[in-house]
Design an enzyme around this catalytic site. Structure first.
Site, PDB file in Angstrom:
ATOM      1  N   GLY A 254      -8.868 -13.122  30.757  1.00  0.00           N
ATOM      2  CA  GLY A 254      -7.715 -13.011  29.892  1.00  0.00           C
ATOM      3  C   GLY A 254      -7.447 -14.262  29.089  1.00  0.00           C
ATOM      4  CG  ASN A 255      -8.399 -14.630  25.854  1.00  0.00           C
ATOM      5  OD1 ASN A 255      -8.047 -13.895  24.942  1.00  0.00           O
ATOM      6  ND2 ASN A 255      -9.552 -14.481  26.481  1.00  0.00           N
TER       7      ASN A 255
ATOM      8  CB  THR B 172     -13.724 -21.965  27.157  1.00  0.00           C
ATOM      9  OG1 THR B 172     -14.695 -21.152  27.803  1.00  0.00           O
ATOM     10  CG2 THR B 172     -14.212 -23.394  27.103  1.00  0.00           C
ATOM     11  N   GLY B 173     -12.652 -21.564  30.289  1.00  0.00           N
ATOM     12  CA  GLY B 173     -12.794 -22.016  31.672  1.00  0.00           C
ATOM     13  C   GLY B 173     -11.496 -22.249  32.415  1.00  0.00           C
TER      14      GLY B 173
ATOM     15  CB  SER C 155     -15.763 -17.071  25.147  1.00  0.00           C
ATOM     16  OG  SER C 155     -15.192 -16.125  26.040  1.00  0.00           O
ATOM     17  CD  GLU C 156     -13.334 -11.985  24.242  1.00  0.00           C
ATOM     18  OE1 GLU C 156     -13.555 -11.837  23.027  1.00  0.00           O
ATOM     19  OE2 GLU C 156     -13.834 -11.273  25.117  1.00  0.00           O
TER      20      GLU C 156
ATOM     21  CG  HIS D 116      -8.269 -10.242  26.019  1.00  0.00           C
ATOM     22  ND1 HIS D 116      -8.519  -8.946  26.431  1.00  0.00           N
ATOM     23  CD2 HIS D 116      -9.325 -10.971  26.426  1.00  0.00           C
ATOM     24  CE1 HIS D 116      -9.691  -8.913  27.053  1.00  0.00           C
ATOM     25  NE2 HIS D 116     -10.187 -10.134  27.065  1.00  0.00           N
TER      26      HIS D 116
ATOM     27  CG  HIS E  29     -13.480  -6.762  27.484  1.00  0.00           C
ATOM     28  ND1 HIS E  29     -14.310  -7.341  26.582  1.00  0.00           N
ATOM     29  CD2 HIS E  29     -12.706  -7.772  27.944  1.00  0.00           C
ATOM     30  CE1 HIS E  29     -14.064  -8.631  26.498  1.00  0.00           C
ATOM     31  NE2 HIS E  29     -13.086  -8.919  27.318  1.00  0.00           N
TER      32      HIS E  29
END
Length: 186
Positions: free
Chosen positions: A26-27, A41-42, A70-71, A90, A153
């Site tokens: 998620g982000n 990221t991460g 990454s999204e 997301h 996803h």
């Protein structure tokens, strides 16, 4: 800027606490002018800090010492397609992922609340995570609605505020759960 970072931390942690995402998944992002703040990221959403929030421009230039999720392409494409949107969420909620794996076109709307706030929830066919193809498909899917399921996803929702986008994502998960629990009787 500090206030927006605090909101990102608050809703990231809330998403993890409510079981809407796990581990590194998620982000969330918020837009202010031509600047986008997004989870790096991460990083893990339940222990987010201000230092784990990346800053990028709408054309993808990284302005922070940490790299964006990454999204990030998905978020940027949505902001470009929908200039009035100020937040993108997301997440990887379990029932939404299950529903997106079974349904091919659209999640049925069951509750009046979902009908009012979401109207429709289309399912976007599978595309690799982080890909330009996924970003473009999601942005196109969100051109006339505020929520989409991505096959296998998760969910992407948008709003004028992070609070609004977050609660729409929670409503998608509730809708997915209700559909899943009643699918044999509908």
């Amino acid at each position: 800027m500090r206030c927006l970072k605090l909101q990102l931390i608050k809703y990231s942690r809330k998403a993890h606490e409510r079981g809407l995402t796990a581990a590194f998944g998620g982000n969330l992002s918020v837009r202010t002018g031509s600047l986008v703040l997004i989870k790096s990221t991460g990083s893990v959403m339940d222990d987010m800090t201000a230092g784990q929030i990346a800053s990028i421009t709408l054309d993808g230039k990284v302005l922070s010492p940490v790299r964006p999720s990454s999204e990030y392409r998905l978020h940027l494409e949505v902001y470009k397609k929908r200039p009035e949107v100020r937040a993108v969420v997301h997440l990887h909620p379990p029932y939404a992922i299950a529903a997106s794996s079974i349904l091919k076109k659209e999640l049925p709307i069951i509750t009046p609340e979902a009908e009012i706030y979401l109207r429709r929830i289309p399912v976007i066919p599978f595309k690799p995570a982080g890909s330009v193809e996924l970003a473009k498909s999601v942005a196109e899917g969100l051109s006339e609605v505020d929520a989409v399921l991505m096959e296998r996803h998760g969910v992407v929702t948008v709003g004028r505020t992070l609070r609004e986008a977050f609660y729409k994502a929670e409503l998608v998960e509730e809708s997915s759960k209700l559909w899943y629990l009643t699918r044999n009787s509908l």
